[in-house]
Enzyme design. Structure first.
Site, PDB file in Angstrom:
ATOM      1  N   HIS A 198      52.861  40.929  35.397  1.00  0.00           N
ATOM      2  CA  HIS A 198      51.619  40.205  35.131  1.00  0.00           C
ATOM      3  C   HIS A 198      51.879  39.006  34.228  1.00  0.00           C
ATOM      4  O   HIS A 198      52.820  39.008  33.422  1.00  0.00           O
ATOM      5  CB  HIS A 198      50.609  41.112  34.425  1.00  0.00           C
ATOM      6  CG  HIS A 198      49.763  41.930  35.353  1.00  0.00           C
ATOM      7  ND1 HIS A 198      48.407  41.772  35.454  1.00  0.00           N
ATOM      8  CD2 HIS A 198      50.089  42.902  36.233  1.00  0.00           C
ATOM      9  CE1 HIS A 198      47.927  42.610  36.352  1.00  0.00           C
ATOM     10  NE2 HIS A 198      48.931  43.325  36.833  1.00  0.00           N
TER      11      HIS A 198
ATOM     12  N   GLU B  83      46.903  38.555  42.456  1.00  0.00           N
ATOM     13  CA  GLU B  83      45.549  38.412  41.923  1.00  0.00           C
ATOM     14  C   GLU B  83      45.404  37.048  41.268  1.00  0.00           C
ATOM     15  O   GLU B  83      46.338  36.537  40.642  1.00  0.00           O
ATOM     16  CB  GLU B  83      45.262  39.490  40.860  1.00  0.00           C
ATOM     17  CG  GLU B  83      45.418  40.906  41.342  1.00  0.00           C
ATOM     18  CD  GLU B  83      46.793  41.477  41.034  1.00  0.00           C
ATOM     19  OE1 GLU B  83      47.541  40.869  40.233  1.00  0.00           O
ATOM     20  OE2 GLU B  83      47.136  42.520  41.600  1.00  0.00           O
TER      21      GLU B  83
END
Length: 317
Positions: free
Chosen positions: A38, A106
Protein backbone atom coordinates in the site's frame (compact mmCIF):
# COMPACT_ATOMS: atom_id res chain seq x y z
CA UNK A 1 -1.39 -30.95 2.32
CA UNK A 2 -2.44 -27.32 2.78
CA UNK A 3 0.03 -24.55 3.58
CA UNK A 4 -0.72 -22.17 6.45
CA UNK A 5 0.84 -18.73 6.30
CA UNK A 6 0.86 -15.41 8.13
CA UNK A 7 -0.43 -12.20 6.55
CA UNK A 8 1.77 -9.21 7.43
CA UNK A 9 -0.33 -6.04 7.58
CA UNK A 10 1.65 -3.09 6.21
CA UNK A 11 -1.30 -0.84 7.09
CA UNK A 12 -1.00 -1.52 10.82
CA UNK A 13 2.74 -1.97 11.38
CA UNK A 14 6.05 -0.36 10.60
CA UNK A 15 8.91 -2.16 8.84
CA UNK A 16 10.83 -3.35 11.90
CA UNK A 17 7.69 -4.71 13.51
CA UNK A 18 6.75 -6.54 10.31
CA UNK A 19 10.16 -8.23 10.26
CA UNK A 20 9.79 -9.15 13.93
CA UNK A 21 6.36 -10.66 13.26
CA UNK A 22 7.76 -12.68 10.36
CA UNK A 23 10.32 -14.25 12.67
CA UNK A 24 7.61 -15.03 15.23
CA UNK A 25 5.44 -16.54 12.50
CA UNK A 26 8.18 -18.92 11.43
CA UNK A 27 8.84 -19.98 15.03
CA UNK A 28 5.10 -20.55 15.57
CA UNK A 29 4.92 -22.97 12.66
CA UNK A 30 3.55 -20.80 9.87
CA UNK A 31 4.97 -21.93 6.54
CA UNK A 32 4.72 -18.84 4.33
CA UNK A 33 4.13 -15.07 4.35
CA UNK A 34 1.78 -12.64 2.69
CA UNK A 35 2.55 -8.93 2.83
CA UNK A 36 0.26 -6.09 1.73
CA UNK A 37 1.52 -3.43 -0.68
CA UNK A 38 0.00 0.00 0.00
CA UNK A 39 0.88 3.67 -0.31
CA UNK A 40 -1.86 4.70 2.14
CA UNK A 41 -3.51 2.72 4.93
CA UNK A 42 -7.27 2.38 4.71
CA UNK A 43 -7.74 4.55 7.82
CA UNK A 44 -5.47 7.00 9.60
CA UNK A 45 -5.87 5.01 12.83
CA UNK A 46 -4.09 2.05 11.21
CA UNK A 47 -1.10 4.35 11.06
CA UNK A 48 1.44 2.77 8.66
CA UNK A 49 2.32 2.00 5.06
CA UNK A 50 6.03 1.22 4.54
CA UNK A 51 7.55 0.59 1.11
CA UNK A 52 6.97 -3.11 0.58
CA UNK A 53 10.12 -3.81 -1.46
CA UNK A 54 12.42 -2.61 1.32
CA UNK A 55 10.57 -4.79 3.82
CA UNK A 56 10.80 -7.82 1.50
CA UNK A 57 14.56 -7.36 1.37
CA UNK A 58 14.69 -7.54 5.16
CA UNK A 59 12.28 -10.50 5.28
CA UNK A 60 14.49 -12.40 2.86
CA UNK A 61 17.29 -12.34 5.43
CA UNK A 62 15.13 -12.66 8.55
CA UNK A 63 13.24 -15.86 7.65
CA UNK A 64 13.35 -18.83 5.29
CA UNK A 65 9.65 -18.58 4.43
CA UNK A 66 8.16 -18.03 0.95
CA UNK A 67 6.85 -14.48 0.46
CA UNK A 68 3.91 -13.29 -1.65
CA UNK A 69 2.78 -9.70 -2.15
CA UNK A 70 -0.94 -9.56 -1.45
CA UNK A 71 -1.17 -7.69 -3.63
CA UNK A 72 0.88 -5.38 -5.84
CA UNK A 73 -0.83 -3.22 -8.46
CA UNK A 74 1.57 -2.84 -11.44
CA UNK A 75 -0.69 -0.44 -13.34
CA UNK A 76 -0.44 3.24 -12.39
CA UNK A 77 1.62 4.10 -9.31
CA UNK A 78 4.61 2.06 -10.46
CA UNK A 79 5.34 1.13 -14.08
CA UNK A 80 5.30 -2.64 -14.66
CA UNK A 81 8.95 -2.54 -15.80
CA UNK A 82 9.97 -1.29 -12.35
CA UNK A 83 7.79 -3.92 -10.64
CA UNK A 84 9.47 -6.52 -12.86
CA UNK A 85 12.88 -5.37 -11.64
CA UNK A 86 11.76 -5.33 -7.99
CA UNK A 87 10.22 -8.80 -8.28
CA UNK A 88 13.27 -10.23 -10.04
CA UNK A 89 15.58 -8.86 -7.35
CA UNK A 90 13.29 -10.20 -4.59
CA UNK A 91 13.24 -13.64 -6.22
CA UNK A 92 17.03 -13.62 -6.56
CA UNK A 93 17.50 -12.46 -2.97
CA UNK A 94 15.15 -15.11 -1.56
CA UNK A 95 16.55 -17.94 -3.67
CA UNK A 96 13.24 -18.41 -5.48
CA UNK A 97 10.99 -17.98 -2.44
CA UNK A 98 9.18 -14.92 -3.84
CA UNK A 99 5.78 -14.91 -5.59
CA UNK A 100 4.45 -11.70 -7.16
CA UNK A 101 0.80 -11.29 -6.24
CA UNK A 102 -0.91 -8.76 -8.53
CA UNK A 103 -4.30 -7.14 -8.83
CA UNK A 104 -6.12 -4.21 -10.40
CA UNK A 105 -5.61 -2.07 -7.32
CA UNK A 106 -7.44 0.70 -5.51
CA UNK A 107 -7.62 4.44 -6.12
CA UNK A 108 -6.52 4.78 -2.48
CA UNK A 109 -2.98 3.91 -3.52
CA UNK A 110 -2.85 4.64 -7.24
CA UNK A 111 -4.43 8.10 -7.52
CA UNK A 112 -1.30 9.77 -6.16
CA UNK A 113 0.24 9.55 -9.66
CA UNK A 114 -2.83 10.03 -11.86
CA UNK A 115 -6.17 11.31 -10.62
CA UNK A 116 -7.96 9.52 -13.48
CA UNK A 117 -8.91 6.09 -12.13
CA UNK A 118 -9.65 3.72 -15.03
CA UNK A 119 -12.82 1.59 -14.91
CA UNK A 120 -12.48 -2.04 -13.90
CA UNK A 121 -12.61 -3.40 -17.46
CA UNK A 122 -9.75 -1.14 -18.54
CA UNK A 123 -7.70 -2.05 -15.48
CA UNK A 124 -8.04 -5.74 -16.36
CA UNK A 125 -6.69 -4.95 -19.84
CA UNK A 126 -3.83 -3.01 -18.25
CA UNK A 127 -3.05 -5.88 -15.90
CA UNK A 128 -2.92 -8.43 -18.70
CA UNK A 129 -0.52 -6.23 -20.66
CA UNK A 130 1.56 -5.52 -17.55
CA UNK A 131 1.98 -9.23 -16.78
CA UNK A 132 3.01 -9.92 -20.37
CA UNK A 133 5.55 -7.08 -20.25
CA UNK A 134 7.02 -8.25 -16.94
CA UNK A 135 7.43 -11.80 -18.22
CA UNK A 136 9.18 -10.48 -21.32
CA UNK A 137 11.66 -8.65 -19.09
CA UNK A 138 12.25 -11.74 -16.93
CA UNK A 139 13.49 -13.51 -20.05
CA UNK A 140 16.66 -11.39 -19.85
CA UNK A 141 16.19 -10.17 -23.41
CA UNK A 142 16.35 -6.55 -24.56
CA UNK A 143 12.71 -5.46 -24.63
CA UNK A 144 11.03 -2.70 -26.61
CA UNK A 145 7.27 -2.60 -26.13
CA UNK A 146 4.59 -0.44 -27.75
CA UNK A 147 1.30 -1.48 -26.25
CA UNK A 148 -2.20 -0.16 -25.68
CA UNK A 149 -1.30 1.05 -22.20
CA UNK A 150 2.49 0.87 -21.77
CA UNK A 151 5.60 1.79 -23.71
CA UNK A 152 9.09 0.54 -22.98
CA UNK A 153 12.26 1.41 -24.87
CA UNK A 154 15.26 -0.95 -25.07
CA UNK A 155 15.07 -2.22 -21.48
CA UNK A 156 16.90 -5.26 -20.13
CA UNK A 157 17.01 -6.74 -16.63
CA UNK A 158 20.48 -7.90 -15.65
CA UNK A 159 19.81 -9.23 -12.13
CA UNK A 160 17.56 -12.24 -12.55
CA UNK A 161 16.66 -15.29 -10.43
CA UNK A 162 17.29 -18.82 -11.70
CA UNK A 163 13.58 -19.04 -12.55
CA UNK A 164 11.12 -16.16 -13.14
CA UNK A 165 8.92 -15.40 -10.14
CA UNK A 166 5.43 -16.92 -10.35
CA UNK A 167 2.62 -14.40 -10.85
CA UNK A 168 -0.48 -14.93 -8.71
CA UNK A 169 -3.55 -12.81 -9.41
CA UNK A 170 -6.18 -11.49 -7.02
CA UNK A 171 -9.70 -11.63 -8.47
CA UNK A 172 -13.24 -11.31 -7.11
CA UNK A 173 -15.50 -10.80 -10.15
CA UNK A 174 -16.31 -13.23 -12.94
CA UNK A 175 -14.21 -11.50 -15.64
CA UNK A 176 -11.27 -11.05 -13.31
CA UNK A 177 -11.19 -14.65 -12.07
CA UNK A 178 -11.38 -15.97 -15.61
CA UNK A 179 -8.46 -13.74 -16.58
CA UNK A 180 -6.57 -15.05 -13.56
CA UNK A 181 -7.16 -18.63 -14.69
CA UNK A 182 -5.83 -17.78 -18.14
CA UNK A 183 -2.72 -15.70 -17.34
CA UNK A 184 -1.72 -16.32 -13.71
CA UNK A 185 0.37 -19.04 -12.06
CA UNK A 186 -1.86 -18.96 -8.99
CA UNK A 187 -5.00 -17.39 -7.52
CA UNK A 188 -5.45 -14.99 -4.58
CA UNK A 189 -8.72 -14.21 -2.77
CA UNK A 190 -9.77 -12.84 0.63
CA UNK A 191 -13.01 -14.76 0.94
CA UNK A 192 -13.72 -18.53 1.19
CA UNK A 193 -15.54 -18.75 -2.14
CA UNK A 194 -15.68 -22.24 -3.64
CA UNK A 195 -17.39 -20.76 -6.70
CA UNK A 196 -14.47 -18.45 -7.48
CA UNK A 197 -11.94 -21.25 -7.00
CA UNK A 198 -13.99 -23.41 -9.36
CA UNK A 199 -14.11 -20.68 -12.03
CA UNK A 200 -10.36 -20.13 -11.70
CA UNK A 201 -9.71 -23.82 -12.27
CA UNK A 202 -12.15 -24.04 -15.18
CA UNK A 203 -10.51 -21.04 -16.85
CA UNK A 204 -7.03 -22.56 -16.96
CA UNK A 205 -6.09 -22.69 -13.29
CA UNK A 206 -6.46 -26.44 -12.76
CA UNK A 207 -3.54 -27.71 -10.67
CA UNK A 208 -2.33 -24.20 -9.83
CA UNK A 209 -2.04 -22.92 -6.23
CA UNK A 210 -4.91 -20.94 -4.72
CA UNK A 211 -4.21 -18.64 -1.78
CA UNK A 212 -6.91 -17.39 0.56
CA UNK A 213 -6.52 -14.84 3.32
CA UNK A 214 -8.50 -13.80 6.39
CA UNK A 215 -8.19 -11.46 9.35
CA UNK A 216 -8.70 -12.59 12.94
CA UNK A 217 -8.40 -10.98 16.34
CA UNK A 218 -7.15 -13.11 19.20
CA UNK A 219 -7.59 -11.70 22.70
CA UNK A 220 -8.32 -13.22 26.08
CA UNK A 221 -11.65 -11.37 26.05
CA UNK A 222 -13.91 -11.73 23.00
CA UNK A 223 -15.65 -8.40 23.59
CA UNK A 224 -12.30 -6.61 23.65
CA UNK A 225 -11.28 -8.35 20.42
CA UNK A 226 -14.47 -7.24 18.70
CA UNK A 227 -13.87 -3.65 19.77
CA UNK A 228 -10.33 -3.83 18.37
CA UNK A 229 -11.62 -5.01 14.99
CA UNK A 230 -14.28 -2.29 14.94
CA UNK A 231 -11.67 0.36 15.75
CA UNK A 232 -8.98 -0.72 13.27
CA UNK A 233 -10.85 -2.48 10.45
CA UNK A 234 -14.46 -1.18 10.26
CA UNK A 235 -13.79 -1.06 6.50
CA UNK A 236 -14.56 -4.80 6.45
CA UNK A 237 -18.21 -3.81 6.81
CA UNK A 238 -18.20 -1.46 3.79
CA UNK A 239 -19.94 -3.08 0.83
CA UNK A 240 -19.73 -2.56 -2.92
CA UNK A 241 -17.06 -0.86 -5.03
CA UNK A 242 -16.06 1.83 -2.54
CA UNK A 243 -12.81 0.00 -1.68
CA UNK A 244 -11.69 0.36 -5.30
CA UNK A 245 -12.90 3.90 -5.94
CA UNK A 246 -12.28 6.12 -2.90
CA UNK A 247 -8.95 8.00 -2.93
CA UNK A 248 -8.23 8.92 0.72
CA UNK A 249 -8.35 7.34 4.18
CA UNK A 250 -10.70 10.11 5.36
CA UNK A 251 -13.28 8.98 2.80
CA UNK A 252 -13.19 5.48 4.26
CA UNK A 253 -13.46 6.97 7.75
CA UNK A 254 -16.64 8.77 6.72
CA UNK A 255 -18.21 5.55 5.46
CA UNK A 256 -16.92 3.57 8.44
CA UNK A 257 -18.90 5.77 10.83
CA UNK A 258 -22.03 3.93 9.69
CA UNK A 259 -20.50 0.45 10.15
CA UNK A 260 -21.62 -1.33 13.32
CA UNK A 261 -19.40 -3.59 15.39
CA UNK A 262 -21.46 -6.56 14.25
CA UNK A 263 -20.92 -5.65 10.57
CA UNK A 264 -17.19 -5.08 11.05
CA UNK A 265 -16.67 -8.44 12.73
CA UNK A 266 -19.12 -10.55 10.68
CA UNK A 267 -16.34 -12.45 8.90
CA UNK A 268 -13.64 -12.13 11.57
CA UNK A 269 -12.99 -14.77 14.25
CA UNK A 270 -12.63 -12.93 17.57
CA UNK A 271 -11.54 -13.98 21.03
CA UNK A 272 -9.86 -16.96 22.69
CA UNK A 273 -11.84 -19.96 21.38
CA UNK A 274 -9.45 -21.95 19.15
CA UNK A 275 -12.30 -23.80 17.46
CA UNK A 276 -13.78 -20.52 16.21
CA UNK A 277 -10.47 -19.68 14.55
CA UNK A 278 -9.94 -23.19 13.23
CA UNK A 279 -13.43 -23.32 11.72
CA UNK A 280 -12.84 -20.07 9.82
CA UNK A 281 -9.68 -21.56 8.32
CA UNK A 282 -11.48 -24.80 7.43
CA UNK A 283 -13.96 -22.79 5.35
CA UNK A 284 -11.09 -21.87 3.03
CA UNK A 285 -9.87 -25.46 2.89
CA UNK A 286 -13.39 -26.68 2.13
CA UNK A 287 -13.64 -24.09 -0.66
CA UNK A 288 -10.57 -25.60 -2.29
CA UNK A 289 -7.80 -23.22 -1.31
CA UNK A 290 -4.38 -24.84 -1.11
CA UNK A 291 -2.85 -22.08 1.04
CA UNK A 292 -4.48 -20.06 3.85
CA UNK A 293 -3.01 -16.86 5.33
CA UNK A 294 -4.07 -15.40 8.67
CA UNK A 295 -3.58 -11.81 9.87
CA UNK A 296 -3.90 -10.83 13.52
CA UNK A 297 -5.61 -7.47 13.99
CA UNK A 298 -4.27 -5.24 16.75
CA UNK A 299 -1.38 -5.13 19.17
CA UNK A 300 -1.51 -8.60 20.75
CA UNK A 301 0.85 -10.16 18.23
CA UNK A 302 3.02 -12.20 20.62
CA UNK A 303 0.00 -13.72 22.35
CA UNK A 304 -1.56 -14.50 18.95
CA UNK A 305 1.48 -16.48 17.76
CA UNK A 306 1.60 -18.46 20.99
CA UNK A 307 -2.15 -19.17 20.73
CA UNK A 308 -1.94 -20.34 17.11
CA UNK A 309 1.17 -22.45 17.69
CA UNK A 310 -0.43 -24.31 20.61
CA UNK A 311 -4.15 -24.26 19.90
CA UNK A 312 -5.10 -23.49 16.31
CA UNK A 313 -2.53 -24.78 13.82
CA UNK A 314 -2.55 -28.31 15.35
CA UNK A 315 -6.36 -28.39 14.82
CA UNK A 316 -6.26 -27.57 11.12
CA UNK A 317 -3.26 -29.70 10.17
Amino acid sequence: MATFGYFLSSEEHGPKELVRQARLAERAGFEALWISDHFHPWLDVQGNSPFVWSVIGALAEATSLPITTAVTCPLVRVHPAIIAQAAATSAALTGGRFRLGVGTGEALNEHIIDSRWPPASERLEMLEEAVELMRDLWSGRLVTHRGAHYDLDTARLYTLPDEPPPVYMSAFGDKAVRLAGRIADGYICTGPSAELVRKFRESGGEGKPSQGGLKVCYAADEAAARKTVHRLWPTQGIKGEASQLLPLPRHFEELAEAVTEEEATASTPCGPDPEVHAQAIREYLDAGFTEVYVSQIGEEQDAFFDFYAKEVLPRVR
